[in-house]
Write an enzyme that holds these catalytic residues in place. Structure first.
Site, short mmCIF file in Angstrom:
data_model
loop_
_atom_site.label_atom_id
_atom_site.label_comp_id
_atom_site.label_asym_id
_atom_site.label_seq_id
_atom_site.Cartn_x
_atom_site.Cartn_y
_atom_site.Cartn_z
N CYS A 126 0.79 -1.23 -0.23
CA CYS A 126 -0.11 -0.05 0.03
C CYS A 126 1.00 1.16 0.04
O CYS A 126 1.97 1.12 0.27
CB CYS A 126 -1.06 0.00 1.20
SG CYS A 126 -1.81 -1.34 1.81
N1 GLN Z 1 -1.08 -6.36 4.45
C1 GLN Z 1 -1.83 -5.49 4.40
C2 GLN Z 1 -3.20 -5.62 3.43
O1 GLN Z 1 -3.40 -6.81 3.19
C3 GLN Z 1 -1.23 -4.17 3.76
C4 GLN Z 1 -1.06 -4.42 2.41
C5 GLN Z 1 -0.22 -3.44 1.72
O2 GLN Z 1 0.73 -2.71 2.36
N2 GLN Z 1 0.02 -3.36 0.50
O3 GLN Z 1 -4.02 -4.78 3.30
#
Ligand code: GLN
Length: 242
Positions: free
Chosen positions: A2
């Site tokens: 994210c």
């Molecule tokens: N693990 C978290 C999720 O699945 C954050 C993912 C991310 O940082 N892309 O939402």
């Protein structure tokens, strides 16, 4: 993984994190420049801000790509605050794609976003009320519950983040734990496995901008070092090792 961003300073609309800058979160949702894991952030988005008439922050989350929400640009133009937080999500494999798994998570005045991944086993012991307290089975929701249990025991924002990251990081050395949180008057962020940048303008009308990657080409963006904790308030910005 994210991308997230936050602002603390003179009042600004949320669009200053999302649509307005050339590389705001809207652009970062389909063309991030520094993303180490994953390619697009199309599994949802969320934003939070503070209205002076209410104690708790206002939150808007959707489990769709940010570019598909035709109502967002107008909403982000009028949602103004001294303290803003927004995120676009690339769900980790195995995690649910649903609104309740999408940042920002909230409790009291706190808003929180997680960029990274961690096994839930590494988080389980960090709150007595897990898994019940987590809004979703997503790892980020578990981390949020662990941070929020510390809020309820009176820990300040930065200490709550540092404690959760240090414990989860020790249990799961491969975890990535970039957390970003705010309470309306201060911001805190950890750098643990992914990028984080800071832009601080201390002139009148300025403020502190924190983002997974720079939102624009202005000079002054600084990379926050790996394994550190950033704290920002009206007193200034401090970065310390974790
Ligand atoms: N693990 C978290 C999720 O699945 C954050 C993912 C991310 O940082 N892309 O939402």
């Amino acid at each position: 993984m994210c991308r997230h961003a936050a602002w603390l300073g003179s009042p600004r609309p949320l669009t200053s994190l999302i649509c307005e800058p050339e590389h705001g979160l809207l652009r970062q949702s389909y063309a991030p420049r520094l993303q180490r894991y994953g390619t697009v952030n199309a599994d949802g988005f969320g934003m939070g801000w503070y209205d002076p008439a209410h104690t708790e922050p206002v939150r808007y989350r959707r489990a769709v790509p940010v570019w598909t929400d035709a109502n967002l640009p107008a909403l982000a133009r009028v949602a103004r605050s001294r303290c803003l937080l927004a995120a676009v999500r690339s769900a980790t494999v195995g995690m649910p794609v649903e609104e309740t798994a999408t940042a920002p998570f909230t409790d009291g005045r706190w808003l929180l976003s997680h960029n990274g991944r961690v096994t839930r086993d590494a988080v389980r012991d960090l709150a007595d009320d897990l898994p019940g307290a987590a809004e979703s089975s997503c790892d980020s929701a578990w981390l949020a519950a662990a941070v929020f249990s510390r809020r309820r025991s009176g820990l300040p924002l930065g200490e709550a983040l540092a404690e959760v990251v240090a414990h989860a990081g020790a249990k799961a050395p491969e975890a990535r734990l970039n957390l970003l949180a705010c309470d309306g008057a201060s911001l805190a962020a950890t750098v643990w496995g992914d990028t984080l940048f800071l832009h601080h303008d201390d002139r009148p009308g300025g403020g502190v901008l924190v983002a997974s990657e720079p939102l624009d080409e202005r000079p002054g963006w600084q990379a926050v070092p790996e394994r550190s904790l950033l704290l920002a308030s009206s007193g200034g910005v401090h970065v310390q090792p974790l």
